[in-house]
Design a protein around this motif. Sequence first.
Motif, mmCIF file in Angstrom:
data_model
loop_
_atom_site.group_PDB
_atom_site.id
_atom_site.type_symbol
_atom_site.label_atom_id
_atom_site.label_comp_id
_atom_site.label_asym_id
_atom_site.label_seq_id
_atom_site.Cartn_x
_atom_site.Cartn_y
_atom_site.Cartn_z
ATOM 1 N N LEU A 63 0.855 -1.178 0.000
ATOM 2 C CA LEU A 63 0.000 0.000 0.000
ATOM 3 C C LEU A 63 0.896 1.234 0.000
ATOM 4 C CD1 LEU A 63 -3.079 0.624 2.280
ATOM 5 C CD2 LEU A 63 -1.306 2.362 2.088
ATOM 6 N N VAL A 64 0.578 2.192 -0.867
ATOM 7 C CA VAL A 64 1.312 3.453 -0.924
ATOM 8 C C VAL A 64 0.350 4.593 -0.595
ATOM 9 C CG1 VAL A 64 2.540 5.079 -2.423
ATOM 10 C CG2 VAL A 64 3.025 2.626 -2.589
ATOM 11 N N ASP A 65 0.755 5.436 0.344
ATOM 12 C CA ASP A 65 -0.055 6.583 0.758
ATOM 13 C C ASP A 65 0.688 7.861 0.396
ATOM 14 O OD1 ASP A 65 -2.290 7.834 2.133
ATOM 15 O OD2 ASP A 65 -0.873 8.313 3.734
ATOM 16 N N LEU A 66 0.047 8.701 -0.389
ATOM 17 C CA LEU A 66 0.665 9.935 -0.866
ATOM 18 C C LEU A 66 0.339 11.098 0.059
ATOM 19 C CD1 LEU A 66 -0.257 9.661 -4.674
ATOM 20 C CD2 LEU A 66 1.781 8.778 -3.498
ATOM 21 N N ALA A 80 -4.244 -1.140 11.028
ATOM 22 C CA ALA A 80 -5.473 -1.932 10.964
ATOM 23 C C ALA A 80 -5.316 -3.207 10.137
ATOM 24 C CB ALA A 80 -6.603 -1.081 10.380
ATOM 25 N N THR A 81 -4.419 -3.192 9.144
ATOM 26 C CA THR A 81 -4.348 -4.322 8.213
ATOM 27 C C THR A 81 -3.056 -5.125 8.298
ATOM 28 O OG1 THR A 81 -3.328 -3.045 6.412
ATOM 29 C CG2 THR A 81 -5.743 -2.987 6.586
ATOM 30 N N GLY A 82 -1.964 -4.490 8.739
ATOM 31 C CA GLY A 82 -0.683 -5.184 8.777
ATOM 32 C C GLY A 82 0.005 -5.297 7.434
ATOM 33 N N HIS A 83 -0.519 -4.657 6.409
ATOM 34 C CA HIS A 83 0.079 -4.749 5.078
ATOM 35 C C HIS A 83 1.342 -3.901 4.959
ATOM 36 C CE1 HIS A 83 -3.055 -7.133 3.305
ATOM 37 N NE2 HIS A 83 -3.980 -6.275 3.673
ATOM 38 N N GLU A 84 2.242 -4.341 4.129
ATOM 39 C CA GLU A 84 3.404 -3.529 3.785
ATOM 40 C C GLU A 84 2.908 -2.162 3.317
ATOM 41 O OE1 GLU A 84 6.685 -3.164 0.185
ATOM 42 O OE2 GLU A 84 5.685 -5.091 0.528
ATOM 43 N N THR A 85 3.432 -1.110 3.938
ATOM 44 C CA THR A 85 2.917 0.233 3.680
ATOM 45 C C THR A 85 4.062 1.212 3.472
ATOM 46 O OG1 THR A 85 0.951 -0.205 5.040
ATOM 47 C CG2 THR A 85 1.484 2.099 4.612
ATOM 48 N N HIS A 86 3.906 2.064 2.461
ATOM 49 C CA HIS A 86 4.886 3.100 2.161
ATOM 50 C C HIS A 86 4.207 4.460 2.298
ATOM 51 C CE1 HIS A 86 7.970 0.358 0.441
ATOM 52 N NE2 HIS A 86 6.907 -0.403 0.297
ATOM 53 N N LEU A 87 4.758 5.300 3.190
ATOM 54 C CA LEU A 87 4.216 6.624 3.454
ATOM 55 C C LEU A 87 5.135 7.667 2.829
ATOM 56 C CD1 LEU A 87 3.434 6.196 7.275
ATOM 57 C CD2 LEU A 87 1.947 5.651 5.323
ATOM 58 N N ILE A 88 4.585 8.527 1.989
ATOM 59 C CA ILE A 88 5.375 9.558 1.328
ATOM 60 C C ILE A 88 4.971 10.915 1.893
ATOM 61 C CG2 ILE A 88 6.099 10.546 -0.869
ATOM 62 C CD1 ILE A 88 5.121 8.021 -2.224
ATOM 63 N N GLU A 89 5.941 11.609 2.475
ATOM 64 C CA GLU A 89 5.673 12.925 3.077
ATOM 65 C C GLU A 89 6.928 13.786 2.969
ATOM 66 O OE1 GLU A 89 4.507 16.148 4.209
ATOM 67 O OE2 GLU A 89 2.947 14.598 4.233
ATOM 68 N N GLU A 118 7.484 12.581 -6.579
ATOM 69 C CA GLU A 118 8.212 12.310 -7.817
ATOM 70 C C GLU A 118 9.601 11.733 -7.555
ATOM 71 O OE1 GLU A 118 5.312 15.655 -8.379
ATOM 72 O OE2 GLU A 118 6.852 15.166 -6.909
ATOM 73 N N ALA A 119 10.153 11.971 -6.375
ATOM 74 C CA ALA A 119 11.514 11.528 -6.062
ATOM 75 C C ALA A 119 11.556 10.198 -5.323
ATOM 76 C CB ALA A 119 12.225 12.591 -5.225
ATOM 77 N N ALA A 120 10.410 9.681 -4.933
ATOM 78 C CA ALA A 120 10.375 8.452 -4.129
ATOM 79 C C ALA A 120 10.543 7.223 -5.016
ATOM 80 C CB ALA A 120 9.066 8.368 -3.361
ATOM 81 N N THR A 121 11.341 6.279 -4.545
ATOM 82 C CA THR A 121 11.489 4.993 -5.222
ATOM 83 C C THR A 121 10.546 4.007 -4.553
ATOM 84 O OG1 THR A 121 13.809 5.452 -5.726
ATOM 85 C CG2 THR A 121 13.096 3.150 -5.825
ATOM 86 N N LEU A 122 9.556 3.550 -5.308
ATOM 87 C CA LEU A 122 8.471 2.772 -4.721
ATOM 88 C C LEU A 122 8.253 1.466 -5.467
ATOM 89 C CD1 LEU A 122 5.961 5.749 -4.488
ATOM 90 C CD2 LEU A 122 7.091 4.671 -2.539
ATOM 91 N N PRO A 123 7.731 0.459 -4.761
ATOM 92 C CA PRO A 123 7.288 -0.748 -5.465
ATOM 93 C C PRO A 123 5.985 -0.448 -6.184
ATOM 94 C CG PRO A 123 6.654 -0.871 -3.176
ATOM 95 C CD PRO A 123 7.461 0.397 -3.316
ATOM 96 N N LYS A 124 5.650 -1.268 -7.164
ATOM 97 C CA LYS A 124 4.334 -1.136 -7.780
ATOM 98 C C LYS A 124 3.282 -1.475 -6.725
ATOM 99 C CE LYS A 124 4.881 0.214 -12.020
ATOM 100 N NZ LYS A 124 4.270 1.485 -12.506
ATOM 101 N N ALA A 125 2.346 -0.563 -6.527
ATOM 102 C CA ALA A 125 1.374 -0.696 -5.448
ATOM 103 C C ALA A 125 0.106 -1.386 -5.935
ATOM 104 C CB ALA A 125 1.023 0.683 -4.903
ATOM 105 N N THR A 126 -0.483 -2.195 -5.067
ATOM 106 C CA THR A 126 -1.796 -2.748 -5.369
ATOM 107 C C THR A 126 -2.904 -1.875 -4.799
ATOM 108 O OG1 THR A 126 -1.623 -4.174 -3.430
ATOM 109 C CG2 THR A 126 -1.022 -5.128 -5.547
ATOM 110 N N ILE A 127 -2.523 -0.966 -3.885
ATOM 111 C CA ILE A 127 -3.492 -0.008 -3.360
ATOM 112 C C ILE A 127 -2.795 1.335 -3.176
ATOM 113 C CG2 ILE A 127 -3.096 -0.631 -0.941
ATOM 114 C CD1 ILE A 127 -6.519 0.263 -2.415
ATOM 115 N N GLY A 141 -2.690 11.071 -12.225
ATOM 116 C CA GLY A 141 -1.364 11.047 -12.826
ATOM 117 C C GLY A 141 -0.387 10.250 -11.990
ATOM 118 N N TYR A 142 -0.433 10.444 -10.671
ATOM 119 C CA TYR A 142 0.403 9.640 -9.784
ATOM 120 C C TYR A 142 -0.006 8.173 -9.836
ATOM 121 C CZ TYR A 142 1.894 14.071 -7.638
ATOM 122 O OH TYR A 142 2.424 15.319 -7.410
ATOM 123 N N ALA A 143 -1.312 7.932 -9.804
ATOM 124 C CA ALA A 143 -1.807 6.554 -9.790
ATOM 125 C C ALA A 143 -1.362 5.784 -11.031
ATOM 126 C CB ALA A 143 -3.328 6.553 -9.683
#
Length: 202
Positions: A63-66, A80-89, A118-127, A141-143
């Motif tokens: 999960l990626v949160d922008l 709440a879910t325990g999923h791998e999560t990436h927070l961009i701030e 735009e500078a974050a290196t992220l995995p392809k997100a499913t959410i 555009g981000y999605a």
Amino acid sequence: MKQPILDVPRETEERLRSFVALLQRWNARINLTAERNAEDLWQRHVLDSLQLAPLLPDRSSPLVDLGSGAGFPGLILAMATGHETHLIESDRRKSAFLIEASRALALRHVTVHPKRIEAATLPKATILTARALAPLTTLLGYAASILAPDGVALFPKGRSVEQELTDAARDWIMRVERIPSRTDPAATILRISEIRPAGSPI
């Protein structure tokens, strides 16, 4: 005061309450949210974020949160879910809070990216999630660049939702589900998939 909460396990509820207490301590020093007391934080931010959890697809990791800000909704969904999560701030103070909250709450599945989207290196997100960040056209555009081909975006929106959808339809083709907010009668959650630029081949 005992605030109402959506249906989560006791351990998750305790962790969420610890998070709110930590947020209040940080809020006394730096401005993370306009709300200060626990009841307002729960209703305006925690419960508003938690209502997204049942809308996540089963394959909702990573999960990626922008524009995560003080952790809404990304950090709440991680708890709440325990999923791998990436927070961009990109804000230095807010990203410092997210890093400390992840450490204090032992959220080892959370990665904080203290940089611009735009500078974050992220995995392809499913959410993909974003709350009060940008107009829908910008978010799409981000999605389009971040989501996996079968990924889903969850974007809470306010009264301008229909105008934002009309504006976005000029540039994007997508499948849209509108879900009424459980915490704000004027708000709608957009669940968007199959995103591609207008005019692109199917």
